[in-house]
Design a protein around this motif. Structure first.
Motif, short mmCIF file in Angstrom:
data_model
loop_
_atom_site.label_atom_id
_atom_site.label_comp_id
_atom_site.label_asym_id
_atom_site.label_seq_id
_atom_site.Cartn_x
_atom_site.Cartn_y
_atom_site.Cartn_z
N GLN A 13 0.84 -1.20 0.00
CA GLN A 13 0.00 0.00 0.00
C GLN A 13 0.87 1.25 0.00
O GLN A 13 2.02 1.22 0.46
CB GLN A 13 -0.91 0.00 1.21
N ALA A 14 0.31 2.33 -0.47
CA ALA A 14 1.01 3.60 -0.46
C ALA A 14 1.46 3.94 0.97
O ALA A 14 0.70 3.73 1.93
CB ALA A 14 0.11 4.71 -1.00
N GLY A 15 2.69 4.42 1.08
CA GLY A 15 3.26 4.71 2.39
C GLY A 15 4.05 3.57 2.98
O GLY A 15 4.76 3.73 3.98
N GLY A 16 3.93 2.40 2.38
CA GLY A 16 4.62 1.22 2.87
C GLY A 16 6.05 1.13 2.38
O GLY A 16 6.57 2.04 1.73
N SER A 17 6.68 0.00 2.70
CA SER A 17 8.09 -0.21 2.36
C SER A 17 8.30 -1.57 1.71
O SER A 17 7.54 -2.52 1.97
CB SER A 17 8.95 -0.14 3.64
N ARG A 67 13.72 8.85 0.09
CA ARG A 67 12.80 7.73 0.32
C ARG A 67 13.47 6.38 0.08
O ARG A 67 13.16 5.40 0.77
CB ARG A 67 11.58 7.84 -0.59
N ASN A 84 11.17 3.19 0.99
CA ASN A 84 10.22 3.62 2.01
C ASN A 84 9.28 4.67 1.45
O ASN A 84 9.55 5.27 0.40
CB ASN A 84 10.98 4.19 3.21
N SER A 85 8.20 4.89 2.17
CA SER A 85 7.21 5.92 1.76
C SER A 85 6.82 5.75 0.30
O SER A 85 6.80 6.72 -0.47
CB SER A 85 7.77 7.32 2.01
N LEU A 86 6.52 4.55 -0.07
CA LEU A 86 6.22 4.25 -1.47
C LEU A 86 4.95 4.94 -1.93
O LEU A 86 3.99 5.12 -1.16
CB LEU A 86 6.11 2.74 -1.67
N LYS A 87 4.98 5.32 -3.20
CA LYS A 87 3.85 6.02 -3.83
C LYS A 87 3.34 5.21 -5.02
O LYS A 87 4.11 4.43 -5.60
CB LYS A 87 4.31 7.39 -4.33
N ASP A 90 5.51 4.89 -8.00
CA ASP A 90 6.69 4.03 -7.94
C ASP A 90 6.42 2.66 -8.57
O ASP A 90 7.35 1.85 -8.70
CB ASP A 90 7.15 3.83 -6.50
N SER A 124 -3.04 2.60 -4.10
CA SER A 124 -3.41 3.86 -3.43
C SER A 124 -4.49 3.63 -2.39
O SER A 124 -5.07 2.57 -2.29
CB SER A 124 -3.89 4.87 -4.47
#
Length: 124
Positions: A13-17, A67, A84-87, A90, A124
């Motif tokens: 999920q977005a925000g994950g790593s 990131r 980190n902080s995946l969007k 990405d 997202s």
């Protein structure tokens, strides 16, 4: 000759790593600049991050600075990419790359060696 095998892709999920790893075999990885490119659907392959052959220098695309972190272990012939902080932007197939000179500011067509790629999908 160098063979590169990636692992660690997946869905997040977005925000994950996620952490990608690349194992090199053949000639010692310390003879090569190593790094990562990515290719999103319908887009050209683009530079993400790289480490120099020597000196520990690292380089990042502006879109991932702060990131993503690249690291290499020449004793184990591996290079890793901590993301980190995946969007959602990405999302792409990530390719491990090696070149006898540099991976910075060179077209993808000039890179010496590629891995087979690993899919990273950020929802997202």
């Amino acid at each position: 000759q160098v063979q590169l095998v990636e692992s660690g892709g997946g869905l997040v999920q977005a925000g994950g790593s996620l952490r990608l790893s690349c194992a090199a075999s053949g000639r010692t990885s310390s003879s090569y600049a190593m790094g990562w490119f990515r290719q999103a659907l319908g887009k050209e392959r683009e530079f993400v991050a790289a480490t120099a052959r020597t000196g520990g220098l690292t380089y990042y695309a502006d879109s991932v600075k702060g990131r993503f972190t690249i690291s290499r272990d020449n004793a184990k012939n591996t290079v890793a990419l901590q993301m980190n902080s995946l969007k959602p932007e990405d999302t792409a197939v990530y390719y491990c790359a090696a070149d006898s000179y540099t991976l910075v500011d060179v077209p993808a067509t000039h890179v010496d060696y590629w891995g087979q790629g690993t899919q990273v999908t950020v929802s997202s």
